[in-house]
Design an enzyme around this catalytic site. Structure first.
Site, PDB file in Angstrom:
ATOM      1  CB  CYS A   1      -4.990  -1.838   3.201  1.00 52.20           C
ATOM      2  SG  CYS A   1      -6.443  -1.161   2.354  1.00 52.20           S
TER       3      CYS A   1
ATOM      4  CG  HIS B   1      -1.530  -0.097   6.613  1.00 53.41           C
ATOM      5  ND1 HIS B   1      -1.700   0.751   7.694  1.00 53.41           N
ATOM      6  CD2 HIS B   1      -2.737  -0.204   6.026  1.00 53.41           C
ATOM      7  CE1 HIS B   1      -2.971   1.116   7.755  1.00 53.41           C
ATOM      8  NE2 HIS B   1      -3.623   0.550   6.771  1.00 53.41           N
TER       9      HIS B   1
END
Length: 492
Positions: A73, A132
């Site tokens: 991610c 993130h």
């Protein structure tokens, strides 16, 4: 700092003066979806229910062969936000923003594409998981966000997230309908949940409402806007209101097309499902030694599909509000999945591999000034292409290096003869290159084989590594692969 400010101001004045007859520059609505593989109707899945994404794709440009640079991610998001390939080990970690962007002074080169838009007169607003961190702040899963540093400190005019009953952003990210979360319960939770709640019973429903509310405010502003909205699902845990589970008959949900280990591949090319197995109440533990039972695999895929349908409905609310406000005719819309996800393919449950299933994700761009289009599997594009594309479409000058290439020619005409038809991805001590037909991956490791080659025309599921059988093809592709060797794995 003053030099940067005045340079930015001059650039903004130049931008607006050069737009002449335009009433207003194009706005941007950038929607990031976590762990979304191209399992939506517009990409050919005839079972899954994604009417809103399908509608967007029908009015925009869909890229069938879009690949991310890193299958995790934070690193994937850092790459799309900077328009750059990974060059250091830290660029492959979820902490990439913290290591390379947060807490750094403003510089001449913008820290992100959002920062670039802000410098050029755009009002920038973020909601949810764009970088993130789920609320744009740096703090641990079990920590308080109070006093936390910003992940992209110079990018956003405003950043919003409503943690509601969960209390903090990370609690909401790993949250369940009763307000509990994975870390609070020390992993003693299921990797799925079906609760009989309304959409706001989970965080993405609240995010959709918050984004719609913010659109109403932005519609009345004088400046063009860049609105980033980040949705959680279908990231683990696969949680969604019951009505989205009810869209499916579980016995009709297909299992992975290839659920065995690939041939001629070392197990280190795969992954051990550490993320998935953190959910300690799961029905079975995932391992590479044995596939999950068909019954449990089907339950998990059902949960994933329900989560996708749930987030599709939330995206639909935002798109409907954009339309209702009359903004759609002047707003670029981007929907981007931050990477793919193995749903049992190669016995893996998760991302974190250099296989197509973890690296391919949806990319849809709707330019209100262009005709709809579909860029087929023969044309390969990358996440790093989004930065120069949005700058190009909005008339923003880029006088600093980016690794991506604008997609405007493809969007306008459906073809681009000047395009390098390949995408590079990085993870697990490997650099992978995807072309229209092949994927070649070279690993910087002792375990053998360290080179993998897959022919997608003959083997679309990457079931057999043919590198040893095709040495001449390996040599030919390696010459092209070298362009993606950024020195990442050279000892620092």
């Amino acid at each position: 700092m003053k030099l940067v400010y005045f340079a930015s101001l001059a650039l903004s004045i130049l931008l607006f003066s050069c737009q002449g007859s335009k009433e207003k520059p194009l706005n941007v609505l950038f929607i990031a979806v976590d762990d979304l593989r191209p399992d939506i109707g517009a990409y050919g899945n005839t079972l899954i229910k994604t009417p809103h994404l399908d509608r967007l794709a029908a009015t925009g440009t869909i890229f069938e062969s879009h690949y991310v640079q890193v299958p995790t991610c934070g690193a994937s998001r850092c790459s799309i936000m900077t328009g750059l390939l990974p060059r250091q080990a830290g660029h492959l970690k979820n902490s990439a923003f913290e290591e390379f962007i947060s807490d750094r002074p403003e510089a001449l080169v913008p820290e992100s594409l959002v920062h670039h838009f802000r410098r050029n007169g755009y009002r920038t607003v973020g909601i949810g998981k764009i970088s993130h961190s789920v609320d744009g702040l740096l703090y641990g899963y079990k920590e308080s966000p109070e006093g936390a540093k910003k992940e992209m400190p110079h990018s956003w005019d405003e950043f919003l997230f409503d943690a509601d009953k969960w209390g903090t952003g990370w609690n909401a990210f790993f949250g369940y309908a009763d307000g509990s979360n994975r870390q609070q319960l020390e992993g003693k939770v299921y990797p799925y949940e079906m609760a009989d709640v309304e959409d706001r019973g989970y965080p993405d429903g609240i995010t959709a409402d918050l984004a719609s509310e913010k659109l109403r405010e932005l519609a009345n502003g004088d400046a063009p806007f860049f609105l980033g909205v980040g949705f959680f699902k279908p990231h683990l845990p696969f949680t969604a209101p019951k009505k989205y589970w009810d869209l499916y008959s579980r016995d009709q949900i297909p299992l992975a097309a290839f659920k065995e280990l690939p041939e001629n591949v070392h197990l280190s090319s795969l992954q051990r499902m550490g993320e998935f197995n953190q959910y300690l109440l799961g029905d079975e533990k995932a391992t590479l030694e044995k596939s999950l039972s068909d019954e449990y695999a089907q339950k998990l895929i059902h949960a994933y599909y329900a989560s996708v349908s749930y987030v599709d409905a939330q995206i639909g609310k935002v798109l409907d509000e954009l339309e209702r406000l009359g903004l759609a005719k002047n707003t670029l819309v981007v929907v981007w999945g931050d990477h793919g996800w193995h749903l049992g393919e190669h016995r893996v449950w998760g991302k974190h591999t250099n296989f197509d299933i973890a690296l391919r994700s949806p990319l849809i761009i709707r330019n209100p000034l262009a005709q709809p289009g579909r860029i087929g599997r023969e044309t390969v594009v990358s996440s790093i292409d989004v930065y120069p594309t949005l700058a190009d479409l909005c008339g923003l000058p880029v006088d600093f290096p980016l690794d991506g290439q604008s997609l405007v020619q493809l969007i306008s005409t459906g073809m681009d003869s000047e395009r390098e038809n390949r995408a590079f991805s990085y993870f697990n001590k490997g650099i992978s290159m995807r072309t229209d037909r092949y994927r070649i991956t070279k690993y910087f490791r002792e375990e053998q084989p360290s080179i993998e080659l897959y022919d997608h025309l003959e083997d679309p599921h990457e079931s057999i590594n043919i590198a040893l059988q095709r040495p001449e093809l390996v040599e030919e592709l390696t010459a092209k692969w070298q362009a993606g060797d950024t020195g990442l794995y050279v000892p620092q």
